[in-house]
Design an enzyme around this catalytic site. Structure first.
Site, PDB file in Angstrom:
ATOM      1  N   GLY A   1       0.815  -1.215   0.000  1.00 18.94           N
ATOM      2  CA  GLY A   1       0.000   0.000   0.000  1.00 18.94           C
ATOM      3  C   GLY A   1       0.843   1.256   0.000  1.00 18.94           C
ATOM      4  O   GLY A   1       0.435   2.278   0.555  1.00 18.94           O
TER       5      GLY A   1
ATOM      6  N   TYR B   1     -12.982  -3.685  12.378  1.00 16.30           N
ATOM      7  CA  TYR B   1     -11.691  -2.987  12.261  1.00 16.30           C
ATOM      8  C   TYR B   1     -10.839  -3.248  13.505  1.00 16.30           C
ATOM      9  O   TYR B   1      -9.655  -3.576  13.404  1.00 16.30           O
ATOM     10  CB  TYR B   1     -11.922  -1.494  12.071  1.00 16.30           C
TER      11      TYR B   1
END
Length: 304
Positions: free
Chosen positions: A21, A171
């Site tokens: 990323g 999350y």
């Protein structure tokens, strides 16, 4: 004690660094600094066009590899490519992530936050482990979050197949998984020339927040970032850079900003949540992650 800053990043000449990323946010900012210090950078990203644009911003010796963490097949292809192109790997920064989107599934059927934030990185690290362990002084840096402190691993329903889906709970589960994984990895690396470190960047405004579901939650996060968060993504990258390069950092350390709520400030070593130090949970998550990904790690833990 002096504050740790970007000026403390030592020379990185001769080191090969993979950043997942790395096309934006703190991954890109960390890559820029490491490249400026002489490292060879590999940006491992889902979108190669964005990765190519980011590579131009990084400069120096930089390349790209396609990596879609939501697909174990893509993870295996990326690992094969990295192993064939790079005989040694000095640093793997597991940085890519997804934050509080609506319920979704990966290609392999995993809840997408657990799948991308943890399981994809677990598989990638395992597939690169021989190369990492064969490189003296190598490190694995797993980017976690303060959300791990509210996280709970539900081993009976990891994929939210029976319980009501909560983006925030999913999350938190994935971020706690990042830290549990780091500590179990370090236990298994005991005696190896590789260390595993977890990092919390603080509250940073990046593209990660673009996935947050719900206008009210998105506005609340934006307000928190403005009030107490890091002023820039570059500031948010400092904790990653310290975890990746500081010679005084050791395996199973946890690096985070020093400020209030660890939301901003210079990176220091702090204690993570009590839940993340649960050795039984670390081992259980490892076993379950091997089962789900099909990646069986070849490096045996000392004493087992």
């Amino acid at each position: 004690m002096a504050e740790w800053t970007v000026d403390d990043v030592p020379d990185q000449s001769g080191r090969t660094v993979v950043v997942t990323g790395g096309n934006g946010g703190i991954g890109l900012e960390a890559a820029k600094v490491l490249a400026a210090r002489g490292a060879s950078i590999v940006l491992a990203c889902r979108d190669l066009s964005r990765a190519t644009a980011a590579a131009a911003m990084v400069g120096g010796d930089v390349s790209t590899v396609e990596l879609d963490l939501s697909s174990l097949a893509s993870v295996r292809r990326a690992a094969d490519e990295l192993r064939s192109r790079h005989p040694h790997l000095d640093l793997l920064i597991n940085n890519a992530g997804l934050m509080m989107p609506p319920l979704g599934r990966t290609e392999d059927g995993f809840e997408q936050q657990l799948g991308i934030n943890h399981l994809g990185h677990f598989a990638l690290t395992g597939l690169l482990l021989d190369t990492l362990v064969g490189t003296p002084g190598s490190r694995v840096v797993n980017v976690a979050s303060s959300a791990h402190r509210q996280g709970r691993i539900d081993f009976d329903d990891l994929q939210f197949e029976r319980r009501a889906y909560s983006p925030a709970k999913a999350y938190g589960q994935s971020k706690l998984a990042n830290v549990l994984f780091t500590f179990e990895l370090q236990r298994r690396l005991d005696g190896a020339p590789t260390i595993a470190v977890a990092v919390e960047p603080g509250i940073v405004s990046t593209g990660l927040q673009g996935h947050v579901t719900g206008r009210a939650r998105g506005l609340a996060i934006a307000a928190v970032v403005r009030l107490v968060g890091q002023p820039t993504a570059a500031a948010g990258a400092l904790a990653t850079l310290r975890a990746a390069t500081d010679p005084t950092v050791h395996g199973a350390d946890y690096v985070a900003p020093h400020g209030r709520l660890n939301a901003a400030g210079h990176p220091v070593l702090i204690e993570p949540s009590k839940a993340s130090r649960d050795a039984d949970a670390q081992r259980r998550l490892w076993t379950e992650s091997e089962r789900l990904t099909g990646v069986r790690w070849s490096f045996a833990p000392r004493g087992t």
